[in-house]
Design a protein around this motif. Structure first.
Motif, PDB file in Angstrom:
ATOM      1  N   THR A 229       0.725  -1.190  -0.035  1.00 41.61           N
ATOM      2  CA  THR A 229       0.143   0.077  -0.058  1.00 41.61           C
ATOM      3  C   THR A 229       0.834   1.310  -0.132  1.00 41.61           C
ATOM      4  O   THR A 229       1.993   1.095   0.173  1.00 41.61           O
ATOM      5  CB  THR A 229      -0.982   0.025   1.456  1.00 41.61           C
ATOM      6  OG1 THR A 229      -0.062   0.234   2.460  1.00 41.61           O
ATOM      7  CG2 THR A 229      -1.703  -1.172   1.341  1.00 41.61           C
ATOM      8  N   ILE A 230       0.248   2.148  -0.436  1.00 41.12           N
ATOM      9  CA  ILE A 230       1.116   3.440  -0.366  1.00 41.12           C
ATOM     10  C   ILE A 230       1.471   3.835   1.090  1.00 41.12           C
ATOM     11  O   ILE A 230       2.403   4.667   1.296  1.00 41.12           O
ATOM     12  CB  ILE A 230       0.021   4.859  -1.092  1.00 41.12           C
ATOM     13  CG1 ILE A 230      -0.079   4.303  -2.637  1.00 41.12           C
ATOM     14  CG2 ILE A 230       0.702   6.023  -0.952  1.00 41.12           C
ATOM     15  CD1 ILE A 230       0.899   4.014  -3.579  1.00 41.12           C
ATOM     16  N   VAL A 231       0.488   3.777   1.930  1.00 40.62           N
ATOM     17  CA  VAL A 231       0.828   3.893   3.327  1.00 40.62           C
ATOM     18  C   VAL A 231       2.234   3.390   3.940  1.00 40.62           C
ATOM     19  O   VAL A 231       2.884   3.925   4.361  1.00 40.62           O
ATOM     20  CB  VAL A 231      -0.359   3.613   4.347  1.00 40.62           C
ATOM     21  CG1 VAL A 231       0.000   3.827   5.807  1.00 40.62           C
ATOM     22  CG2 VAL A 231      -1.457   4.464   3.852  1.00 40.62           C
ATOM     23  N   GLU A 232       2.165   2.167   3.586  1.00 42.69           N
ATOM     24  CA  GLU A 232       3.295   1.371   3.806  1.00 42.69           C
ATOM     25  C   GLU A 232       4.740   1.963   3.228  1.00 42.69           C
ATOM     26  O   GLU A 232       5.900   1.864   3.850  1.00 42.69           O
ATOM     27  CB  GLU A 232       3.289  -0.185   3.729  1.00 42.69           C
ATOM     28  CG  GLU A 232       2.262  -0.984   4.329  1.00 42.69           C
ATOM     29  CD  GLU A 232       1.976  -2.387   4.007  1.00 42.69           C
ATOM     30  OE1 GLU A 232       2.893  -2.916   3.323  1.00 42.69           O
ATOM     31  OE2 GLU A 232       0.952  -2.792   4.197  1.00 42.69           O
ATOM     32  N   ALA A 233       4.548   2.213   1.828  1.00 47.91           N
ATOM     33  CA  ALA A 233       5.570   2.703   1.282  1.00 47.91           C
ATOM     34  C   ALA A 233       6.088   4.179   1.946  1.00 47.91           C
ATOM     35  O   ALA A 233       7.419   4.191   1.999  1.00 47.91           O
ATOM     36  CB  ALA A 233       5.164   2.843  -0.342  1.00 47.91           C
ATOM     37  N   GLU A 234       5.224   4.939   2.193  1.00 49.46           N
ATOM     38  CA  GLU A 234       5.448   6.185   2.752  1.00 49.46           C
ATOM     39  C   GLU A 234       6.286   5.823   4.015  1.00 49.46           C
ATOM     40  O   GLU A 234       7.060   6.746   4.397  1.00 49.46           O
ATOM     41  CB  GLU A 234       4.219   6.995   3.128  1.00 49.46           C
ATOM     42  CG  GLU A 234       4.642   8.528   3.673  1.00 49.46           C
ATOM     43  CD  GLU A 234       3.140   9.274   3.962  1.00 49.46           C
ATOM     44  OE1 GLU A 234       3.292  10.455   3.658  1.00 49.46           O
ATOM     45  OE2 GLU A 234       2.060   8.651   4.165  1.00 49.46           O
ATOM     46  N   LYS A 235       5.649   4.971   4.827  1.00 42.10           N
ATOM     47  CA  LYS A 235       6.524   4.539   6.186  1.00 42.10           C
ATOM     48  C   LYS A 235       7.981   4.493   5.993  1.00 42.10           C
ATOM     49  O   LYS A 235       8.892   4.898   6.815  1.00 42.10           O
ATOM     50  CB  LYS A 235       5.951   3.627   7.140  1.00 42.10           C
ATOM     51  CG  LYS A 235       4.489   4.097   7.520  1.00 42.10           C
ATOM     52  CD  LYS A 235       3.986   2.952   8.153  1.00 42.10           C
ATOM     53  CE  LYS A 235       2.591   3.331   8.906  1.00 42.10           C
ATOM     54  NZ  LYS A 235       1.881   2.300   9.560  1.00 42.10           N
ATOM     55  N   LEU A 236       8.099   3.421   4.878  1.00 41.83           N
ATOM     56  CA  LEU A 236       9.547   3.050   4.839  1.00 41.83           C
ATOM     57  C   LEU A 236      10.351   4.275   3.999  1.00 41.83           C
ATOM     58  O   LEU A 236      11.652   4.383   4.258  1.00 41.83           O
ATOM     59  CB  LEU A 236       9.290   1.800   3.712  1.00 41.83           C
ATOM     60  CG  LEU A 236       8.985   0.414   4.295  1.00 41.83           C
ATOM     61  CD1 LEU A 236       8.817  -0.474   2.989  1.00 41.83           C
ATOM     62  CD2 LEU A 236      10.103   0.038   5.107  1.00 41.83           C
TER      63      LEU A 236
END
Length: 554
Positions: A229-236
């Motif tokens: 998801t984009i949320v997971e990508a943003e955290k990384l």
């Protein structure tokens, strides 16, 4: 002495070429006259009588076999020509004729340019052709794990070609590695990871690198390929930003200590810019558009010289989403410059802004009666300019052609760039009332201004001929690549198709009606040779019968 001999041979060759080029009619009549004069010693009449007797003894089966074989051979030539045309976009016979036969007949001027300006002009045009066909990184490329892989899960199809992914791997190695990576274990692992073809192997290597150290490039790889998801990508990416800023500060202090430190600082700069740009794209995708705009503006101010990422195109799309058209115009005023490379985003965004001023009240019927106003004329000219730069875009904006997921790389002025632009900007055109209607009414008028786009352009360089081949490499096979200009079938494909059909019909008719076809063939041949017989009789009546004996005496 050798030069004199070479010059004489060249003059002799040019004279022969000139004679064959311009005096072929005279040569033809001279040969006919010689054949007529030598008809008695060459026993032409006897040979013709023998040939006619031999042909009369042939059975219809021979003619069936002859026409059938001709049909088969022409059919095989047709199949080969069609395959060659579909693969390379040209006729094999025509290519061989132009490449090998035309120089022998003097159709190509091999002389070098006489002036330095002509040489420079040729160099500039070839350089322009190469730059026109260069493949660029898509500024708005999607995330593999969160977007491209989701398409694969739903449809079972791969959205990216191997060629496209291989170009991305080369970009990653260029931006995220340097010669000193072997000195740091985590960077050495990531240097190998970027070369891996297997996605799972790359992800495993990234986790292995993170076990050794906080590696920014490892977080980048996991954000791009493992996050679903984009949320997971943003955290990384936020974790990558923390690690990347530390590396950037350290290398910034040591960049002047040697070439190796300078290369490491350049790598750390590329990593930091990439992370911040992707974080801005994450914010844009998650609906935090104003935050994304601020991040992009700050990034462009902090690193104004890094134009390779084309961050201004991300900024234009985000500003259009906010409907901040004045800010969009300010960005265009800076980047829509004659000295900078154009793109579909710049040209079509400029057209959209000018169309917005008149599109809500535009009516083709009213415009045909009263003529176009100054604002409408400016909008139409902007649309024509955009269509000339990339003629594939309007069909996607007008939904005359289905969209697919854009590739990670695009070819400017090609179908891949049109897909990437329409995928993100179609919503902005729909939001402006009447803009698509104005585009629909005016875009085809561009082709009347440039009837021969491969030879001469109007506002841009002539349209490059290499776009179709490159787009077929970048786009998946299930997508029908848009081709401009439409290629007509070569003459030899049409000729071999007609020859194959005609000989096949003759074979069938000869097999079914042998006697009737024999009568038809004799009547056709007698009619064909009637003018020749008439000319021969007239010549014999004019010339004396003893002319040959008189010539032999002389």
């Amino acid at each position: 002495m050798a030069e004199a001999g070479t010059g004489f041979l060249e003059q002799l060759k040019s004279c022969i070429v000139w004679s064959w080029t311009y005096l072929w009619t005279l040569w033809f009549f001279i040969m006919l006259f010689l054949v007529y004069i030598l008809r008695v010693p060459l026993k032409i009449n006897d040979n013709l009588t023998t040939v006619s007797m031999f042909l009369n003894t042939l059975t219809p089966k021979f003619y069936v076999a002859l026409t059938g074989t001709s049909s088969l051979i022409s059919g095989l030539i047709l199949i080969f020509e069609w395959w060659y045309f579909r693969k390379y976009g040209t006729s094999f016979i025509e290519q061989v004729s132009v490449s090998h036969l035309r120089p022998l007949l003097g159709g190509v001027d091999n002389s070098a340019p006489s002036t330095a300006s002509a040489a420079n002009g040729d160099a500039d045009s070839s350089r322009q052709s190469v730059s026109e066909c260069k493949v660029w990184r898509n500024p708005l490329n999607l995330f593999r794990g969160a977007e491209y892989n989701r398409y694969t899960w739903v449809t079972g199809r791969e959205p990216l070609t191997y060629y496209d992914m291989n170009l991305s791997a080369q970009d990653h190695q260029t931006f995220f590695t340097c010669d000193t990576d072997h000195l740091r274990p985590a960077d050495a692992i990531m240097q190998k990871a970027w070369r891996e073809r297997n996605p799972q192997a790359r992800i495993s290597a990234a986790h292995e690198a993170l076990e050794l150290n906080e590696c920014a490039t490892a977080y980048i790889l996991l954000a791009e390929e493992e996050a679903t998801t984009i949320v997971e990508a943003e955290k990384l990416f936020k974790q990558a930003l923390k690690a990347g800023e530390g590396c950037y500060r350290r290398s910034q202090q040591l960049q002047h200590h040697g070439a190796q430190y300078e290369a490491q600082h350049r790598r750390d700069t590329n990593v930091l810019v990439y992370i911040k740009r992707r974080l801005a794209m994450c914010a844009r995708k998650l609906g935090r558009t104003r935050e994304a705009v601020k991040m992009m503006r700050d990034l462009m101010k902090e690193f104004p010289l890094l134009s390779m990422f084309n961050i201004h195109e991300n900024l234009l799309e985000a500003l259009l989403e906010l409907q901040a058209y004045a800010d969009v115009q300010a960005v265009l005023a800076k980047y829509d410059d004659i000295s900078l490379p154009k793109s579909a985003t710049i040209c079509y965004t400029a057209a959209l802004l000018k169309a917005r001023a008149v599109s809500d009240k535009f009516s083709p019927e009213a415009a045909s009666r009263r003529g176009l106003s100054t604002a409408e004329m400016n909008a139409v000219e902007a649309i024509h300019r955009a269509v000339e730069f990339n003629p594939h875009v309007p069909k996607y904006l007008l939904e005359m052609k289905s969209l697919i997921l854009p590739p990670e790389h695009i070819l400017k002025r090609g179908d891949s760039e049109a897909i990437a632009y329409a995928f993100f900007h179609l919503q902005h055109w729909k939001r402006v009332e009447g803009a698509l209607n104005l585009l629909h009414c005016t875009w085809e008028g561009t082709f009347r201004m440039i009837p021969y786009p491969l030879e001469k352009g109007h506002l841009f360089y002539p349209y490059p001929i290499c776009t179709e081949t490159a787009d077929r490499e970048l786009l998946r096979s299930f997508h029908e690549v848009s081709v401009y200009p439409k290629k007509e079938l070569p003459f030899f494909i049409l000729f071999t198709a007609g020859l194959c059909s005609f000989t096949a019909m003759l074979a069938l008719l000869t097999h079914q009606f042998p006697e009737l076809m024999g009568v038809f063939a004799k009547a056709f041949l007698s009619t064909l040779f009637a003018p020749l017989n008439f000319v021969m009789e007239k010549v014999e009546s004019i010339l004396p019968s003893s002319l040959w004996h008189q010539l032999t005496r002389i």
